[in-house]
Design an enzyme around this catalytic site. Sequence first.
Site, mmCIF file in Angstrom:
data_model
loop_
_atom_site.group_PDB
_atom_site.id
_atom_site.type_symbol
_atom_site.label_atom_id
_atom_site.label_comp_id
_atom_site.label_asym_id
_atom_site.label_seq_id
_atom_site.Cartn_x
_atom_site.Cartn_y
_atom_site.Cartn_z
ATOM 1 N N ASN A 52 6.623 -0.990 5.128
ATOM 2 C CA ASN A 52 7.459 0.120 5.590
ATOM 3 C C ASN A 52 8.620 0.388 4.644
ATOM 4 O O ASN A 52 9.085 1.531 4.534
ATOM 5 C CB ASN A 52 7.998 -0.170 6.987
ATOM 6 C CG ASN A 52 6.912 -0.123 8.039
ATOM 7 O OD1 ASN A 52 5.914 0.567 7.878
ATOM 8 N ND2 ASN A 52 7.101 -0.864 9.117
ATOM 9 N N ASP A 99 3.380 6.024 -1.173
ATOM 10 C CA ASP A 99 2.730 6.333 0.092
ATOM 11 C C ASP A 99 1.279 5.855 0.097
ATOM 12 O O ASP A 99 0.728 5.538 1.148
ATOM 13 C CB ASP A 99 2.788 7.843 0.339
ATOM 14 C CG ASP A 99 2.233 8.235 1.696
ATOM 15 O OD1 ASP A 99 2.646 7.626 2.695
ATOM 16 O OD2 ASP A 99 1.388 9.146 1.756
ATOM 17 N N GLU A 117 1.344 2.597 10.711
ATOM 18 C CA GLU A 117 0.734 3.934 10.710
ATOM 19 C C GLU A 117 1.714 4.974 11.220
ATOM 20 O O GLU A 117 1.869 6.050 10.629
ATOM 21 C CB GLU A 117 -0.525 3.930 11.572
ATOM 22 C CG GLU A 117 -1.188 5.294 11.651
ATOM 23 C CD GLU A 117 -2.350 5.326 12.621
ATOM 24 O OE1 GLU A 117 -2.776 6.444 12.994
ATOM 25 O OE2 GLU A 117 -2.830 4.249 13.023
ATOM 26 N N HIS A 121 3.292 8.173 9.086
ATOM 27 C CA HIS A 121 3.158 9.573 9.504
ATOM 28 C C HIS A 121 4.524 10.230 9.676
ATOM 29 O O HIS A 121 4.699 11.413 9.349
ATOM 30 C CB HIS A 121 2.392 9.653 10.820
ATOM 31 C CG HIS A 121 0.934 9.357 10.695
ATOM 32 N ND1 HIS A 121 0.132 9.920 9.727
ATOM 33 C CD2 HIS A 121 0.123 8.552 11.431
ATOM 34 C CE1 HIS A 121 -1.108 9.484 9.872
ATOM 35 N NE2 HIS A 121 -1.132 8.650 10.887
#
Length: 410
Positions: A52, A99, A117, A121
């Site tokens: 992350n 990314d 996920e 997004h």
Amino acid sequence: MLLYSERVLSDRELKKLGEHKYSSSCQSLLDPAMQKFWNWFITLVPLWIAPNLITMVGLMVNIITTLILVAYCPTATEIPPWWTTALCAAGLFIYQTLDAIDGKQARRTNTSTPLGELFDHGCDSISTVVVSVASCCAVQLGIHPGWMLFQCVTASTLFYCAHWQTYVSGTLQFGTIDVTEGQIVVMGVMLLSSLSSALGIPFWTSELLLVLSPCQLLTCFGATCGFISLLTPGGTIDNILNAGAGKSGSTVADTSVLSPSLPLLLVIVPAWVIAYKSDQAIYHSHPILYVLMFGLIAAKMTNRLVVAHMCKSEIHHRDPVLLAPLALFLNQYFNTFFPEDWLLKISMAWVMFDLVRYCSLVCLEICDFLKVDLFKIPYPPPSSPVQVPSSQTKPVQGPMTRNRKKTSKS
């Protein structure tokens, strides 16, 4: 719940999110070639860096390079210095790369979770907005304000529809020409703008055949490709109407496949009405601020749709972020009681605050439920690194159309 006085996610939604399994289908032309570079690049990343964190760094680079460009093009009508558009191209390349490897890092460190996920997004939804704005500045699209609003609204709409389709079918689907290709086109446009600026050639504002300028043609081409992907048989709209994974063809949450349409309309319709009903030319006076505000509202709506999909829950139509366009609309309805430029700035501040607050609360609630940290991983990692197969792909997210997710962290 409207102002988040309680928890954003219920116990049932958290339980469903914990059971969520990522599903995607990607047929991109350029992804196989790019995967070779991404699989090499991930080997340079230390194992102690959280997936992350990689995603967030990419987003921040993208935002910073865009803000630098906007500082020199506050109305998207100015010719930007050559280095600002070159910097934006580099920023988008860095974002695309980071990314693409965050999911690979999650598998290397055995730290894949549904939070990864969702976080990916969420960052993609914001990137879509900032890259759309940067593209407008690079080609001086502010000279044609109607086209500029059309381009930005179309980008947010296509991104939302991609997740609408996912909410219905349960699978994130991408075509042959999709986000990876779109991102590379945008980088090419940025570099072309940099070259024309360095040479002093007004390329984007010249007219071809005395009809359209290159920036208008580019906008038409991009929008046409996007709408083709929506309307063709087997495309997004077809899948929304006919590929429901729930009972009797409903969504994954067993709700109507048309239920996500209202949040989208609550963004698109006010964006156009407020812009062209303003007696103080609010959009034409502050085009960048205006499209940024409505773009971030669309990003918030998309994030809520992603959460609804992963939690298999109903998407609610009330949202505090909609207070911003409501305030602008009511002000116009009552003969512009407050100065619109000040109200636009206040509305923008509220939208940013609400988006950050919502995303933070959702991430913290999921972290607490899954017993994980957002930007840290156990060191050493929970188990030995996992080899990333060269053929593994991750669906794409991007500025012009949809979400990149080629190597999901879930």
